[in-house]
Design a protein around this motif. Structure first.
Motif, PDB file in Angstrom:
ATOM      1  N   THR A   1       0.861  -1.127   0.012  1.00  0.00           N
ATOM      2  CA  THR A   1      -0.040   0.023   0.042  1.00  0.00           C
ATOM      3  C   THR A   1       0.848   1.365  -0.090  1.00  0.00           C
ATOM      4  O   THR A   1       0.798   2.219  -0.944  1.00  0.00           O
ATOM      5  N   PHE A   2       1.769   1.307   0.797  1.00  0.00           N
ATOM      6  CA  PHE A   2       2.573   2.429   0.943  1.00  0.00           C
ATOM      7  C   PHE A   2       3.589   2.592  -0.356  1.00  0.00           C
ATOM      8  O   PHE A   2       4.116   3.674  -0.705  1.00  0.00           O
ATOM      9  N   SER A   3       3.998   1.705  -1.005  1.00  0.00           N
ATOM     10  CA  SER A   3       4.636   1.554  -2.280  1.00  0.00           C
ATOM     11  C   SER A   3       4.185   2.494  -3.149  1.00  0.00           C
ATOM     12  O   SER A   3       4.510   3.239  -4.021  1.00  0.00           O
ATOM     13  N   ILE A   4       2.800   1.869  -3.576  1.00  0.00           N
ATOM     14  CA  ILE A   4       1.919   2.443  -4.536  1.00  0.00           C
ATOM     15  C   ILE A   4       1.594   3.759  -4.216  1.00  0.00           C
ATOM     16  O   ILE A   4       1.824   4.871  -4.955  1.00  0.00           O
ATOM     17  N   CYS A   5       1.123   4.348  -2.775  1.00  0.00           N
ATOM     18  CA  CYS A   5       0.909   5.506  -2.490  1.00  0.00           C
ATOM     19  C   CYS A   5       2.121   6.367  -2.558  1.00  0.00           C
ATOM     20  O   CYS A   5       1.950   7.711  -3.162  1.00  0.00           O
TER      21      CYS A   5
ATOM     22  N   PHE B   1       3.708  11.100  -4.294  1.00  0.00           N
ATOM     23  CA  PHE B   1       4.849  11.682  -3.661  1.00  0.00           C
ATOM     24  C   PHE B   1       5.810  12.127  -5.114  1.00  0.00           C
ATOM     25  O   PHE B   1       6.348  12.964  -5.665  1.00  0.00           O
ATOM     26  N   THR B   2       6.157  10.688  -5.217  1.00  0.00           N
ATOM     27  CA  THR B   2       7.183  10.911  -6.432  1.00  0.00           C
ATOM     28  C   THR B   2       6.589  11.015  -7.807  1.00  0.00           C
ATOM     29  O   THR B   2       7.309  11.461  -8.808  1.00  0.00           O
ATOM     30  N   LYS B   3       5.329  10.852  -7.993  1.00  0.00           N
ATOM     31  CA  LYS B   3       4.626  10.858  -9.270  1.00  0.00           C
ATOM     32  C   LYS B   3       5.197  10.157 -10.518  1.00  0.00           C
ATOM     33  O   LYS B   3       5.120  10.622 -11.503  1.00  0.00           O
ATOM     34  N   THR B   4       5.654   8.760 -10.180  1.00  0.00           N
ATOM     35  CA  THR B   4       6.155   8.183 -11.249  1.00  0.00           C
ATOM     36  C   THR B   4       5.300   7.049 -11.452  1.00  0.00           C
ATOM     37  O   THR B   4       5.603   6.163 -12.401  1.00  0.00           O
ATOM     38  N   PHE B   5       4.098   7.241 -11.027  1.00  0.00           N
ATOM     39  CA  PHE B   5       2.910   5.837 -11.096  1.00  0.00           C
ATOM     40  C   PHE B   5       2.573   6.090 -12.498  1.00  0.00           C
ATOM     41  O   PHE B   5       2.153   4.975 -13.165  1.00  0.00           O
ATOM     42  N   GLU B   6       2.143   7.246 -12.877  1.00  0.00           N
ATOM     43  CA  GLU B   6       1.731   7.589 -14.277  1.00  0.00           C
ATOM     44  C   GLU B   6       2.737   7.096 -15.313  1.00  0.00           C
ATOM     45  O   GLU B   6       2.134   6.574 -16.443  1.00  0.00           O
ATOM     46  N   GLU B   7       4.025   6.907 -15.171  1.00  0.00           N
ATOM     47  CA  GLU B   7       5.059   6.352 -15.973  1.00  0.00           C
ATOM     48  C   GLU B   7       4.919   4.827 -16.194  1.00  0.00           C
ATOM     49  O   GLU B   7       4.802   4.228 -17.299  1.00  0.00           O
ATOM     50  N   MET B   8       4.359   4.186 -14.977  1.00  0.00           N
ATOM     51  CA  MET B   8       4.477   2.652 -14.971  1.00  0.00           C
ATOM     52  C   MET B   8       3.063   2.468 -15.909  1.00  0.00           C
ATOM     53  O   MET B   8       3.026   1.600 -16.636  1.00  0.00           O
TER      54      MET B   8
END
Length: 270
Positions: A95-99, A104-111
């Motif tokens: 959970t905290f990794s995805i959050c 925060f790092t805003k790298t989720f959209e890249e994935m």
């Protein structure tokens, strides 16, 4: 005339697995530098429970009744502590990794832009959660082996299979929560209303067979109940007495959360 060589195309399942490992590898690069920290992060609570309940309360309970599995109450709760630690870290770490990636790092959209199947995205994140849970559970297993001296009880294939399925279920739940929470404060709400109650009601400290019928029905809905039951039987009981229904129940739960996770990732990509 020489015919051109036909190269076999990878099957859908092998491609899905390869894509899942690709997603997992991104988390592993960050996880591998914190292996000791991850392995120790979920060890404190089980150690406190072992000291307080296993050694403190256990001596009193052993004088009253013999546990249904294990030679004493301390041995009885050790598989439950393994289940508890793997649940907490598999769920919380995922959970905290995805959050962190989303908020925060805003790298989720890249994935999300990766050309992989949505199910592969879920499975990759779930695999990372399984590794986190197994690392912490391994620390508790080491403590259990040192306390009991029973190595095979905690390292046999059936015990490890149930443990991996438990990590898969709660890592999958961690993915779902990580995808839907709006802030880290919201994670605490899920933890307080889902993980903490399950820690005490999931059969880690008692035999669920002794509960009243109404409460037994509620407890039977909790994944941790089946994990505690399966780990305890795999550690101490003969193979003929193992509750084999535990494996398909946990497997179905893991598949169900994976299906929901794939839908969530697919929806996020739209």
């Amino acid at each position: 005339m020489t015919l051109p060589t036909q190269r076999s195309q990878p099957s859908s399942l092998s491609r899905l697995w390869a894509d899942s490992l690709t997603v997992f590898w991104g988390d592993w690069l960050d996880l591998r530098v914190r292996l000791v920290q991850v392995a120790a992060s979920g060890l404190i609570s089980p150690l406190i429970y072992i000291l307080a309940f296993g050694l403190g309360l256990g001596s009193t309970l052993d004088s009253v009744a013999k546990p249904t599995a294990g030679e004493n109450y301390l041995e009885f709760i050790l598989p439950g502590m393994v289940a508890l630690s793997s649940m907490v870290i598999s769920f919380g770490g995922t959970t905290f990794s995805i959050c962190g990636d989303r908020l925060f790092t805003k790298t989720f959209e890249e994935m999300l832009l990766m050309p992989v199947h949505p199910l592969a995205l879920h499975l990759g994140k779930m695999l990372a959660g399984i590794v986190r849970g197994m690392l912490t559970a391994g620390s508790v297993i080491l403590v259990a082996v040192l306390v009991t001296g029973k190595i095979w009880s905690f390292l046999n294939p059936l015990f490890l299979l149930v443990l991996i399925l438990n990590c898969a279920v709660f890592a999958g739940l961690g993915v779902l929560v990580g995808l839907n929470v709006k802030s880290l404060e919201s994670v605490g709400i899920y933890n307080n209303f889902l993980i903490v109650p399950m820690s005490f009601l999931g059969g880690t400290f008692f035999d669920v067979a002794t509960l009243p019928v109404a409460l037994k029905l509620i407890v039977s809905l909790l994944p941790l109940t089946y994990t505690s039951l399966g780990l305890r039987a795999a550690a101490y009981l003969p193979i003929a007495q193992f509750p084999w229904f535990v494996i398909p129940v946990l497997l179905v739960m893991a598949i169900a959360v994976s299906a929901v996770g794939a839908y969530q990732f697919s929806h996020l990509q739209d």
